[in-house]
Design a protein around this motif. Structure first.
Motif, PDB file in Angstrom:
ATOM      1  N   VAL A   1      10.261   7.535  19.510  1.00 50.59           N
ATOM      2  CA  VAL A   1      10.464   6.960  20.517  1.00 50.59           C
ATOM      3  C   VAL A   1       9.873   5.666  20.643  1.00 50.59           C
ATOM      4  CG1 VAL A   1      10.018   6.762  23.207  1.00 50.59           C
ATOM      5  CG2 VAL A   1       9.791   8.748  22.115  1.00 50.59           C
ATOM      6  N   VAL A   2      10.997   4.419  21.351  1.00 51.23           N
ATOM      7  CA  VAL A   2      10.498   3.040  20.558  1.00 51.23           C
ATOM      8  C   VAL A   2      10.367   2.155  22.037  1.00 51.23           C
ATOM      9  CG1 VAL A   2      12.318   2.297  19.411  1.00 51.23           C
ATOM     10  CG2 VAL A   2      10.475   0.919  19.286  1.00 51.23           C
ATOM     11  N   LEU A   3       9.142   1.272  22.554  1.00 49.75           N
ATOM     12  CA  LEU A   3       9.180   1.312  24.179  1.00 49.75           C
ATOM     13  C   LEU A   3       9.536  -0.290  23.331  1.00 49.75           C
ATOM     14  CD1 LEU A   3       8.324   1.205  27.006  1.00 49.75           C
ATOM     15  CD2 LEU A   3       6.299  -0.207  26.127  1.00 49.75           C
ATOM     16  N   MET A   4      10.146  -1.277  24.347  1.00 43.06           N
ATOM     17  CA  MET A   4      10.905  -2.415  24.558  1.00 43.06           C
ATOM     18  C   MET A   4      10.601  -2.448  25.648  1.00 43.06           C
ATOM     19  SD  MET A   4      14.191  -1.882  22.105  1.00 43.06           S
ATOM     20  CE  MET A   4      15.399  -0.508  23.003  1.00 43.06           C
ATOM     21  N   ARG A   5      10.138  -4.216  25.468  1.00 43.82           N
ATOM     22  CA  ARG A   5      10.306  -5.022  26.716  1.00 43.82           C
ATOM     23  C   ARG A   5      11.184  -6.233  27.083  1.00 43.82           C
ATOM     24  NH1 ARG A   5       5.605  -9.710  28.128  1.00 43.82           N
ATOM     25  NH2 ARG A   5       6.423  -9.638  30.407  1.00 43.82           N
ATOM     26  N   ILE A   6      11.984  -6.046  27.821  1.00 42.70           N
ATOM     27  CA  ILE A   6      13.290  -6.273  28.005  1.00 42.70           C
ATOM     28  C   ILE A   6      13.321  -7.659  29.503  1.00 42.70           C
ATOM     29  CG2 ILE A   6      15.637  -6.297  28.445  1.00 42.70           C
ATOM     30  CD1 ILE A   6      15.138  -4.649  26.023  1.00 42.70           C
ATOM     31  N   ASN A   7      13.709  -8.789  28.799  1.00 48.14           N
ATOM     32  CA  ASN A   7      13.943  -9.321  29.369  1.00 48.14           C
ATOM     33  C   ASN A   7      15.714  -9.162  29.989  1.00 48.14           C
ATOM     34  OD1 ASN A   7      15.185 -12.974  30.703  1.00 48.14           O
ATOM     35  ND2 ASN A   7      12.694 -12.652  30.974  1.00 48.14           N
ATOM     36  N   ARG A   8      15.672  -9.575  31.707  1.00 46.97           N
ATOM     37  CA  ARG A   8      17.589  -9.265  32.299  1.00 46.97           C
ATOM     38  C   ARG A   8      17.086 -10.227  33.214  1.00 46.97           C
ATOM     39  NH1 ARG A   8      19.550  -3.461  33.474  1.00 46.97           N
ATOM     40  NH2 ARG A   8      19.445  -3.752  31.243  1.00 46.97           N
ATOM     41  N   GLN A   9      18.105 -11.151  33.063  1.00 48.48           N
ATOM     42  CA  GLN A   9      17.788 -12.540  34.084  1.00 48.48           C
ATOM     43  C   GLN A   9      16.719 -12.820  34.411  1.00 48.48           C
ATOM     44  OE1 GLN A   9      21.668 -11.210  36.605  1.00 48.48           O
ATOM     45  NE2 GLN A   9      22.467 -11.458  35.390  1.00 48.48           N
ATOM     46  N   GLY A  10      15.589 -12.854  33.856  1.00 44.33           N
ATOM     47  CA  GLY A  10      14.433 -13.868  34.700  1.00 44.33           C
ATOM     48  C   GLY A  10      12.997 -12.143  34.626  1.00 44.33           C
ATOM     49  N   GLN A  11      13.947 -10.793  35.300  1.00 40.89           N
ATOM     50  CA  GLN A  11      13.140  -9.463  35.523  1.00 40.89           C
ATOM     51  C   GLN A  11      13.107  -9.182  33.742  1.00 40.89           C
ATOM     52  OE1 GLN A  11      12.974  -9.303  38.947  1.00 40.89           O
ATOM     53  NE2 GLN A  11      13.876 -11.254  39.330  1.00 40.89           N
ATOM     54  N   THR A  12      11.766  -8.826  34.066  1.00 39.39           N
ATOM     55  CA  THR A  12      10.995  -7.818  32.831  1.00 39.39           C
ATOM     56  C   THR A  12      11.119  -7.176  33.067  1.00 39.39           C
ATOM     57  OG1 THR A  12       9.444  -9.893  32.330  1.00 39.39           O
ATOM     58  CG2 THR A  12       8.907  -7.458  31.072  1.00 39.39           C
ATOM     59  N   MET A  13      11.400  -5.389  32.195  1.00 45.06           N
ATOM     60  CA  MET A  13      11.337  -4.171  32.412  1.00 45.06           C
ATOM     61  C   MET A  13      11.389  -3.687  30.913  1.00 45.06           C
ATOM     62  SD  MET A  13      15.769  -3.482  32.747  1.00 45.06           S
ATOM     63  CE  MET A  13      16.238  -3.950  34.105  1.00 45.06           C
ATOM     64  N   PHE A  14      10.714  -2.636  31.112  1.00 46.55           N
ATOM     65  CA  PHE A  14      10.510  -1.377  29.655  1.00 46.55           C
ATOM     66  C   PHE A  14      11.693  -0.907  29.625  1.00 46.55           C
ATOM     67  CE2 PHE A  14       6.697  -3.742  30.982  1.00 46.55           C
ATOM     68  CZ  PHE A  14       6.033  -3.787  29.243  1.00 46.55           C
ATOM     69  N   VAL A  15      12.359  -0.591  28.321  1.00 52.88           N
ATOM     70  CA  VAL A  15      12.891   0.371  28.043  1.00 52.88           C
ATOM     71  C   VAL A  15      12.642   1.872  26.506  1.00 52.88           C
ATOM     72  CG1 VAL A  15      15.461   0.960  27.391  1.00 52.88           C
ATOM     73  CG2 VAL A  15      15.035  -0.804  28.423  1.00 52.88           C
ATOM     74  N   ALA A  16      12.358   2.777  27.091  1.00 55.71           N
ATOM     75  CA  ALA A  16      12.122   3.378  25.884  1.00 55.71           C
ATOM     76  C   ALA A  16      12.721   4.834  25.083  1.00 55.71           C
ATOM     77  CB  ALA A  16      10.765   4.543  26.902  1.00 55.71           C
ATOM     78  N   LEU A  17      13.096   4.162  24.066  1.00 60.10           N
ATOM     79  CA  LEU A  17      14.576   4.569  22.825  1.00 60.10           C
ATOM     80  C   LEU A  17      13.710   5.793  22.160  1.00 60.10           C
ATOM     81  CD1 LEU A  17      17.204   3.948  24.056  1.00 60.10           C
ATOM     82  CD2 LEU A  17      16.908   2.440  21.462  1.00 60.10           C
ATOM     83  N   GLU A  18      14.793   6.540  22.855  1.00 58.19           N
ATOM     84  CA  GLU A  18      14.916   7.966  21.107  1.00 58.19           C
ATOM     85  C   GLU A  18      15.150   7.695  19.877  1.00 58.19           C
ATOM     86  OE1 GLU A  18      15.389  12.638  20.214  1.00 58.19           O
ATOM     87  OE2 GLU A  18      15.668  11.634  22.440  1.00 58.19           O
TER      88      GLU A  18
END
Length: 121
Positions: A103-120
């Motif tokens: 799994v890879v954990l990615m920190r994402i910026n979407r329109q100024g909002q921060t979120m995390f996406v874990a992807l297999e």
């Protein structure tokens, strides 16, 4: 998901990921990334202080799509390490795969909002 410090292997990665390997990674991940440039920043209204790579395409129905990754998202970190170019992105993914990470954990910026996406992987 286990968060770890970036190892020397991940930092070194496969510094020179071939075009064929990039294509293979893009197809298996279900999305592709490109470097941020001034034109993309302006079109998507990405502030100059946001650094990362832009998600340029996401395959409909892919794991990445199901996990919430969208075109226009900016990937700013992978496994808690800053990503500033597509070369760094593909090298990091390639390195994680070579280390048999699931799994890879990615920190994402979407329109100024921060979120995390874990992807297999």
């Amino acid at each position: 998901v286990t968060l770890e410090e970036r190892t020397e292997e991940l930092a070194a990665g496969a510094d020179d990921v071939s075009d064929d390997r990039r294509k293979e990674l893009r197809e298996s991940l279900g999305f592709g990334v490109d470097n941020l440039n001034d034109n993309v920043r302006q079109q998507l209204r990405i502030p100059p202080d946001v650094e990362g790579v832009i998600v340029s395409e996401v395959d409909q129905g892919s794991r990445a799509h199901r996990q919430g990754l969208r075109r226009g998202d900016v990937i700013v970190q992978i496994q808690n390490q800053a990503i500033t170019s597509d070369e760094e992105f593909y090298s990091a993914i390639n390195s994680l795969r070579s280390q048999n990470q699931d799994v890879v954990l990615m920190r994402i910026n979407r329109q100024g909002q921060t979120m995390f996406v874990a992807l297999e992987l």
